[in-house]
Design an enzyme around this catalytic site. Structure first.
Site, PDB file in Angstrom:
ATOM      1  N   GLY A  85       0.796  -1.537  -0.287  1.00 33.81           N
ATOM      2  CA  GLY A  85       0.025  -0.281  -0.149  1.00 33.81           C
ATOM      3  C   GLY A  85       1.139   0.931  -0.289  1.00 33.81           C
TER       4      GLY A  85
ATOM      5  N   GLY B  60       0.255  -5.137   0.619  1.00 33.15           N
ATOM      6  CA  GLY B  60      -0.788  -4.899  -0.551  1.00 33.15           C
ATOM      7  C   GLY B  60      -0.917  -6.021  -1.760  1.00 33.15           C
TER       8      GLY B  60
ATOM      9  CD  GLU C 247       2.146  -6.886   6.221  1.00 34.93           C
ATOM     10  OE1 GLU C 247       1.903  -6.720   5.097  1.00 34.93           O
ATOM     11  OE2 GLU C 247       3.242  -7.545   6.707  1.00 34.93           O
TER      12      GLU C 247
ATOM     13  CG  ASP D 189      -2.856  -5.266   5.745  1.00 36.83           C
ATOM     14  OD1 ASP D 189      -2.012  -6.049   5.230  1.00 36.83           O
ATOM     15  OD2 ASP D 189      -3.566  -4.112   5.219  1.00 36.83           O
TER      16      ASP D 189
END
Length: 349
Positions: A67, A119, A142, A150
């Site tokens: 992301g 992501g 992360e 995630d």
């Protein structure tokens, strides 16, 4: 076709083609890209003229580095009612897209070449035909920025052989294409130099014929070869216990893993361990994404999320000052707070 220049969209002989097109940013996902992908996939699922989808990334460096964390950083630092609003909205729509890919009714071919992180894993690893190469560099990194794995990654990580997924989550370390297949993130191995030919063959001859002509046996997984110490050390109760076990093993890779975990956000690795254990008992991608949305909102409330991105990407001093500062200082209540219901829970239509 496709109104978003960051996502190039076309149809060639019944195959829908999606190319992430931010090569200078290694195709990092921003909110408009997520929205564009979701919209086109919804259209194509209803369109009888589209029989399959192929997703890849522009440029030579990779499918997607994750992301757009700088945008998330600025959202987290905003004042007043705007604080965190865009970050929450981005994750909400991103996780809906991850679920949409997971239940997409047509073949979804993800070309997981080069860098595929965070992501980038979310828009590829839930597809039905997941192709890695000899240049694949995958990670769920992360915990290095004060965040928690995630994008549905916590569905796959605890289901990898032994405790390999726990090793990947707590270290945030890179793994290669062979490891990705062994761990359940990918299905097929196509040499990098054959990838363009493979994509052309999907359009010309169909997926099965393309795989038959271009996919090869993956090399042995280096991670699987290390399962003895990984399974032994990561079976301990707490992250502190895991680190102690890694240091107490026979040196080499286990020491390297411990050293890496000790550079990560103490609260993030503690939450990541708990998140994987909880996700192992959840049944569906949607269930896991609901939990991840909670932990992401929890990270947004934390000190470490802003501080981790600052240190890695904004100031680039690589010297984050974590709070709590050590694994010993992280309490059960600190961890539990990340699993509290979000102000607006993630819901699937």
């Amino acid at each position: 076709m496709g109104e978003n220049e960051d996502v190039l969209v076309s149809i060639d002989r019944g195959v829908g083609l999606i190319t992430l097109n931010r090569p200078k940013a290694i195709n990092s996902l921003n909110h408009p890209m997520v929205t564009a992908m979701s919209r086109v996939l919804a259209d194509w699922e209803r369109d009888d003229a589209v029989s399959a989808v192929v997703v890849d990334g522009a440029g030579e460096r990779g499918l997607c580095a994750g992301g757009d964390i700088v945008a998330l950083y600025h959202s987290a630092r905003a004042e007043g009612p705007e604080k965190g609003r865009e970050a929450r909205a981005f994750w909400y729509d991103e996780y809906l897209l991850n679920a949409q890919i997971g239940r997409f009714g047509k073949p979804y071919v993800a070309l997981m070449d080069g860098i595929v992180m965070g992501g980038g894993v979310g828009i590829s690893a839930h597809g039905s035909v997941r192709v890695v190469t000899d240049t694949t560099k995958m990670a769920m990194p992360e915990v290095g920025i004060g965040f928690v794995p995630d994008v549905g990654g916590t569905l796959i990580l605890p289901r990898a052989p032994g405790l390999l997924g726990y090793h990947a989550a707590l270290t945030g370390a890179n793994f290669d294409g062979a490891d990705a297949i062994a761990m359940g993130f990918a299905d097929h191995f196509v040499p990098h130099e054959k990838l363009a030919g493979f994509k052309a063959a999907v359009i010309d001859d169909g997926i099965d014929a393309a795989l038959a002509a271009h996919a090869v046996e993956p090399p042995p997984s280096q991670l699987v070869a290390q399962r003895d110490w990984i399974d032994q050390c990561y079976a301990n109760d707490t992250v502190a216990d895991i680190v102690a076990a890694l240091h107490g093993h026979d040196g080499g890779p286990s020491d390297d893993a411990a050293d890496l975990i000790e550079t990560r956000s103490p609260i993030s690795v503690s939450v990541a361990l708990e998140a994987l254990r909880r996700a192992a008992k959840l049944d569906t991608l949607e269930d896991v994404l609901r939990q991840e949305y909670r932990t992401s909102c929890g990270a947004l409330r934390s000190h470490d999320f802003v501080e981790g991105i600052r240190a890695q990407v904004v100031d680039k001093d690589r010297n984050p000052r974590w709070s709590p500062p050590s694994l010993a200082a992280v309490t059960t209540a600190d961890v539990e707070a990340y699993f509290a219901p979000a102000d607006r829970e993630l819901e699937f239509s």
